[in-house]
Design an enzyme around this catalytic site. Structure first.
Site, PDB file in Angstrom:
ATOM      1  N   GLY A  76      40.252  39.747  53.135  1.00 59.67           N
ATOM      2  CA  GLY A  76      40.083  38.406  52.597  1.00 59.67           C
ATOM      3  C   GLY A  76      38.613  38.020  52.542  1.00 59.67           C
ATOM      4  O   GLY A  76      37.803  38.498  53.334  1.00 59.67           O
ATOM      5  N   GLY A 150      49.451  42.291  46.814  1.00 60.70           N
ATOM      6  CA  GLY A 150      48.268  43.044  46.440  1.00 60.70           C
ATOM      7  C   GLY A 150      48.350  44.415  47.078  1.00 60.70           C
ATOM      8  O   GLY A 150      49.435  44.955  47.316  1.00 60.70           O
ATOM      9  N   ILE A 152      47.684  45.311  50.137  1.00 69.02           N
ATOM     10  CA  ILE A 152      48.330  45.298  51.459  1.00 69.02           C
ATOM     11  C   ILE A 152      49.834  45.114  51.314  1.00 69.02           C
ATOM     12  O   ILE A 152      50.623  45.796  51.973  1.00 69.02           O
ATOM     13  CB  ILE A 152      47.704  44.216  52.353  1.00 69.02           C
ATOM     14  CG1 ILE A 152      46.280  44.623  52.746  1.00 69.02           C
ATOM     15  CG2 ILE A 152      48.555  43.982  53.598  1.00 69.02           C
ATOM     16  CD1 ILE A 152      45.533  43.581  53.547  1.00 69.02           C
ATOM     17  N   HIS A 279      45.342  38.656  66.009  1.00 73.13           N
ATOM     18  CA  HIS A 279      44.641  39.016  64.771  1.00 73.13           C
ATOM     19  C   HIS A 279      44.070  40.437  64.863  1.00 73.13           C
ATOM     20  O   HIS A 279      42.867  40.650  64.805  1.00 73.13           O
ATOM     21  CB  HIS A 279      43.526  38.008  64.457  1.00 73.13           C
ATOM     22  CG  HIS A 279      43.131  38.015  63.007  1.00 73.13           C
ATOM     23  ND1 HIS A 279      42.541  36.939  62.394  1.00 73.13           N
ATOM     24  CD2 HIS A 279      43.232  38.977  62.039  1.00 73.13           C
ATOM     25  CE1 HIS A 279      42.301  37.218  61.124  1.00 73.13           C
ATOM     26  NE2 HIS A 279      42.712  38.461  60.884  1.00 73.13           N
ATOM     27  N   GLY A 281      45.320  43.085  62.864  1.00 73.78           N
ATOM     28  CA  GLY A 281      45.779  43.884  61.736  1.00 73.78           C
ATOM     29  C   GLY A 281      44.753  44.901  61.274  1.00 73.78           C
ATOM     30  O   GLY A 281      45.103  46.015  60.869  1.00 73.78           O
TER      31      GLY A 281
END
Length: 320
Positions: A76, A150, A152, A279, A281
């Site tokens: 992102g 997208g 991912i 968080h 990932g």
């Protein structure tokens, strides 16, 4: 004057960097207070530090008067978008497509399976020395909805295939067709949500997706459904989610939260049916090799004046 390139990884640790630029190491320190390695005005290519506080990542932007590329190492780009006014016009903003797909998709499946099969309960029972058996939901034969299709989202579906799910529905900003089937627009969510046993959020954080999983969205999910968020915390309305999980109607597995980091004492920590990871990932053993390859490739293209990969926008261009 030779253009400077600021890298958050020591340049001598990155194979394949092209000759020409002056490579400088800068990872921002803890809050951007680390002294700059050179005059920011001479920086032509800024690779944004990874896993640093927001203040550290964006601190140089307003000083980079000669920058031509801002390269994030995240999927992102919302952190940089929040300071877009600090970046001069004509700068290409690139994301890290190709770096995080595998790790984030792995975690999405990990959270889904752990939550469905009750792994947190087993861990707590083990700590108490208790043998607690019984039936648990399986991923097999379930309907899965991926919101944000997208790279991912597609990687998540790749990993769902061996689990024999009944159906995968896909949602993105706009409709299109893929080899695996149709991708529905966001407008189709009200019709798709009631059919999903598992809803996986993998969408970028934009004005259109902020608060997307709000009270109406969650109310349309079927009783007992699982919400998995590997996107960004603000995609989910935390207050609305708490209402649903505290009632026991829904469950959630969250790698991201709003607020983040989740402060001690926040009700999400103790909410029934909620699994939280901090968080994680992206930061795995897969990150560094892939990030290095991305930087070497992008800088080779930059030096050779070839089109860059993963250009999300050019500042100053209409719509940016």
């Amino acid at each position: 004057m030779t253009a400077d390139v600021w890298l958050p990884i020591p340049p001598d640790e990155i194979e394949g960097l092209p000759e020409g630029p002056r490579y400088l190491f800068w990872d921002g320190g803890e809050n951007g207070e680390q002294e700059y390695p050179a005059d920011p005005a001479h920086c032509a290519f800024y690779a944004v530090p990874y896993l640093k506080p927001h203040a550290a990542r964006v601190a140089p932007l307003k000083h980079l008067s000669g920058v031509r590329v801002v390269q994030t190492l995240t999927a992102g780009i919302d952190d940089v978008l929040s300071r877009l006014s600090d970046i001069r016009p004509g700068v290409q903003l690139c994301n890290a497509r190709g770096v995080h797909e595998a790790s984030t998709a792995e975690l999405a499946l990990t959270l889904t399976l752990a939550s469905l099969r009750g792994i947190p309960d087993f861990v707590r029972a083990q700590d108490r020395g208790e043998w607690k058996s019984g039936f648990r939901p399986a991923l097999a034969d379930r309907n899965v909805l991926i919101v944000g299709y997208g790279s991912i989202g597609a990687a998540i579906e790749d990993r769902l295939v061996p689990f024999e799910v009944a159906r995968v529905a896909r949602v993105a900003r706009s409709a299109r067709t893929t080899e695996r089937g149709p991708v529905h627009p966001l407008a189709d969510l009200p019709a798709l949500l009631p059919e999903a046993d598992v809803v996986i959020l993998a969408t970028p954080l934009t004005d259109a997706t902020r608060g997307l999983a709000g009270a109406d969205f969650l109310a349309r999910m079927k009783d007992g459904a699982l919400l998995v968020n590997v996107a960004r915390g603000p995609v989910v309305d935390t207050k609305a989610l708490l209402t649903e999980v505290e009632s026991g109607r829904l469950r959630a597995a969250l790698d991201v939260t709003d607020p983040e980091p989740l402060p001690p004492g926040h009700p999400l920590w103790q909410a029934p049916g909620v699994l939280i990871s901090p968080h994680v990932g992206g930061p795995t053993s897969a990150f560094l090799p892939r990030a290095k390859r991305l930087l070497a490739d992008q800088l080779t293209r930059f030096v050779n004046q070839e089109p860059l990969r993963n250009v999300m926008l050019t500042t100053g261009v209409s719509g940016a």
